[in-house]
Every structure is written in C-alpha cells, then in structure tokens.
Write a protein that holds these residues in place. Structure first.
Motif, PDB file in Angstrom:
ATOM      1  N   ARG A 104       3.412   5.289   5.309  1.00  0.00           N
ATOM      2  CA  ARG A 104       2.643   5.734   4.141  1.00  0.00           C
ATOM      3  C   ARG A 104       2.440   7.244   4.166  1.00  0.00           C
ATOM      4  NH1 ARG A 104      -0.928   1.297   5.369  1.00  0.00           N
ATOM      5  NH2 ARG A 104      -2.451   2.850   6.067  1.00  0.00           N
ATOM      6  N   TYR A 159       5.907   6.885   1.592  1.00  0.00           N
ATOM      7  CA  TYR A 159       6.562   5.636   1.218  1.00  0.00           C
ATOM      8  C   TYR A 159       5.535   4.594   0.785  1.00  0.00           C
ATOM      9  CZ  TYR A 159      10.791   7.530   3.258  1.00  0.00           C
ATOM     10  OH  TYR A 159      11.873   8.324   3.531  1.00  0.00           O
ATOM     11  N   ARG A 160       5.942   3.754  -0.134  1.00  0.00           N
ATOM     12  CA  ARG A 160       5.187   2.554  -0.499  1.00  0.00           C
ATOM     13  C   ARG A 160       5.564   1.476   0.511  1.00  0.00           C
ATOM     14  NH1 ARG A 160       6.151  -0.877  -6.134  1.00  0.00           N
ATOM     15  NH2 ARG A 160       4.760  -2.641  -5.652  1.00  0.00           N
ATOM     16  N   VAL A 161       4.598   0.962   1.236  1.00  0.00           N
ATOM     17  CA  VAL A 161       4.880   0.061   2.352  1.00  0.00           C
ATOM     18  C   VAL A 161       4.462  -1.361   1.974  1.00  0.00           C
ATOM     19  CG1 VAL A 161       4.495  -0.406   4.788  1.00  0.00           C
ATOM     20  CG2 VAL A 161       4.505   1.957   3.955  1.00  0.00           C
ATOM     21  N   TRP A 220       2.568   1.052   9.621  1.00  0.00           N
ATOM     22  CA  TRP A 220       2.045   1.256   8.273  1.00  0.00           C
ATOM     23  C   TRP A 220       1.645   2.700   7.998  1.00  0.00           C
ATOM     24  CZ3 TRP A 220      -1.717  -3.547   8.181  1.00  0.00           C
ATOM     25  CH2 TRP A 220      -0.954  -4.718   8.004  1.00  0.00           C
ATOM     26  N   GLU A 256       0.833  -1.191   0.000  1.00  0.00           N
ATOM     27  CA  GLU A 256       0.000   0.000   0.000  1.00  0.00           C
ATOM     28  C   GLU A 256       0.872   1.246   0.000  1.00  0.00           C
ATOM     29  OE1 GLU A 256      -2.648  -0.199   3.317  1.00  0.00           O
ATOM     30  OE2 GLU A 256      -3.948  -1.679   2.367  1.00  0.00           O
ATOM     31  N   GLY A 257       0.337   2.314  -0.557  1.00  0.00           N
ATOM     32  CA  GLY A 257       1.041   3.584  -0.589  1.00  0.00           C
ATOM     33  C   GLY A 257       1.843   3.759  -1.858  1.00  0.00           C
ATOM     34  N   ASP A 258       2.402   4.942  -2.009  1.00  0.00           N
ATOM     35  CA  ASP A 258       3.202   5.288  -3.174  1.00  0.00           C
ATOM     36  C   ASP A 258       4.525   5.872  -2.723  1.00  0.00           C
ATOM     37  OD1 ASP A 258       1.191   4.762  -5.308  1.00  0.00           O
ATOM     38  OD2 ASP A 258       0.093   6.329  -4.239  1.00  0.00           O
TER      39      ASP A 258
END
Length: 271
Positions: free
Chosen positions: A44, A48-50, A40, A17-19
């Motif tokens: 995020r 950050y992409r986690v 998390w 999840e995330g970018d």
C-alpha cells in the motif's frame, strides 16, 4: 466486510485497501488472507491497491460441500476479478495459492493480468524422471495415500517452522486477525487434486512477466524448482530467498517484500 458471490453461489471474503494498480494476494492451503499481513503495508505504501482473497473453505469465506478442486478455485479467482472489474493485476500466490493462479490462467488466460508472482510452489508436485523438484518422497506410486496422514508434511528437510505464537502476534501487529489453519478432512480432496496437477504447460504459455520464487530451506521441495520453472517461459525469472522456508513471506518478509515490490514496479501500468 467485502464479499463477492461466485457463479455457483459461494460467498467469498476478501480484503481491499489502498489505491492504485491492484495487487491480488492468494494464500496457501489452509491459510487465511491474513497470512499476507506482513506484505500489506509495504505494498500500500508503494501506491498499490492490495486485495487479499479468502478462498472457499479458507478464512471467512463459505465452506460449501462442493468445489474442492483446483479448477473451481481458479474460477473463483475469475469471479473475483470480474466482479471487481480488475485489470492490470499483479497476482501473487504462495503455496497452493500459486497453483490457484495457474488454474485461473489455464481457464481464462492473462488478459486481466500485468504480472504473476509465486512464492515457494513447484508447478508439479509428483517427482518424475523429468521433474525431480516435487514434494519430497511423492511419486506416482505413493500419490493415492501420501497425504492421508500428517506425517507426510514432516519431510525432515528445511528449516524449523515459524513459532505459531510469534507468527500470530506478528500478523496481528501488521493488521491481520492472526494466524489460523482450516486444514480439516473436508479439504483433503482439494489437497489431493492439488498434488495431482502439472501446471508446467500453463507456465510456459503465460503471456505476461512471471516471477518464480523459492525458499532456500523449504520444507517441501528443492529450491531448484524456481529456476527450472522459470526456464519454461522466456518471460519468467526466478529468485531464491536464503534462510527462508516454505512460508518465505513470513520467514523473510523484508526480502520478499523488496523482491515483490521490484517485480510489481517493473510491470506497473505506464512503466
């Protein structure tokens, strides 16, 4: 539910999840990827992409009758990074998850990594004259039978373990499925292989920045392992979390998150 298949045919579950620049979180022995739920949202939120991996025999990943050794778990990390074509990864491991990172680095190097962070895991669990920072009471003489009974984990050191009901609620509130453990006799060979390893030479050769952290009140080993491990590599630093035990990321999540974010920011792509 995202999954990859390893080169030996095992299906591994992961969260993604995330970018942004990827941060890969690897949990300890018996713990699912959800064990990182308290990290998390902060990661995020910082852009950050986690990605959180369920290792084989952990969480929602397959439980094959083979591969109960650290080298295979390191190759599984390689299969994940390759399948997702991840680069500039900040890779973070707690407990056995930390030594899974060293197994990966030993096999594949650091080409895909931007930085390595570990949470309360000594690189050598057997105590010897040149390394007194191993698991309390574990020696070459006791290694073969040490982890065959649950009493081995009751070392008499450190803080009380987190209340399982409260921990389960906290993980669910943070978006995870809750606390669980898949420690069974099937996984004892993995634990024994883990306990026999000495990753100090791999730490010393890591070619990216390294952060070694410890819980000041770890139930398993002296917190001095962090500084001793960091001293092996000029690219490494260490931090000890006061008031935290072995599961520092759930004992002191705010302090751990702050330090992990500072480290990730220091190796952020383009920084």
């Amino acid at each position: 539910m995202p999954r990859i298949t390893t080169n030996d045919g095992v299906s591994l579950h992961y969260y993604d999840e995330g970018d942004g620049q990827p941060v890969l979180l690897i949990s300890g022995y018996g713990a699912p990827a959800d064990d990182w739920a308290l990290q998390w949202a902060p990661l995020r939120g910082a852009g950050y992409r986690v990605i959180s991996l369920d290792r084989r025999w952990h969480g929602r990943s397959d439980r094959p009758a083979w591969g109960q050794r650290m080298s295979r778990h390191g190759k599984d990390v390689d299969d994940l990074l390759t399948s997702l074509d991840l680069r500039d990864v900040v890779i973070v491991g707690q407990s056995m998850g930390a030594n899974t990172i060293w197994a990966y680095v030993s096999l594949c190097g650091t080409e895909r990594l931007a930085g390595i962070a570990t949470v309360d895991q000594t690189p050598k669990m057997v105590n010897t004259p040149d390394w007194p920072y191993g698991f309390y009471g574990l020696t070459d003489e006791s290694l073969g039978t040490f982890f065959t009974t649950p009493e081995a984990f009751a070392t008499g050191h450190g803080r009380a373990w987190p209340d399982p009901v409260e921990l389960d609620a906290a993980i669910k509130a943070a978006g995870g499925r809750g606390a669980e453990s898949l420690i069974t006799p099937d996984t004892y060979p993995l634990l024994l292989d883990h306990s026999r390893q000495d990753w100090r030479d791999t730490v010393a050769r890591a070619e990216v920045p390294v952060l070694i952290t410890a819980g000041a009140e770890s139930q398993f080993w002296p917190a001095e392992h962090a500084a001793a491990t960091a001293a092996l590599n000029p690219k490494a630093t260490s931090t000890v979390f006061e008031g935290a035990g072995h599961t520092a990321h759930v004992d002191r999540p705010d302090a751990v998150n702050e330090r992990l974010l500072a480290f990730a920011d220091s190796v952020r792509t383009g920084s």
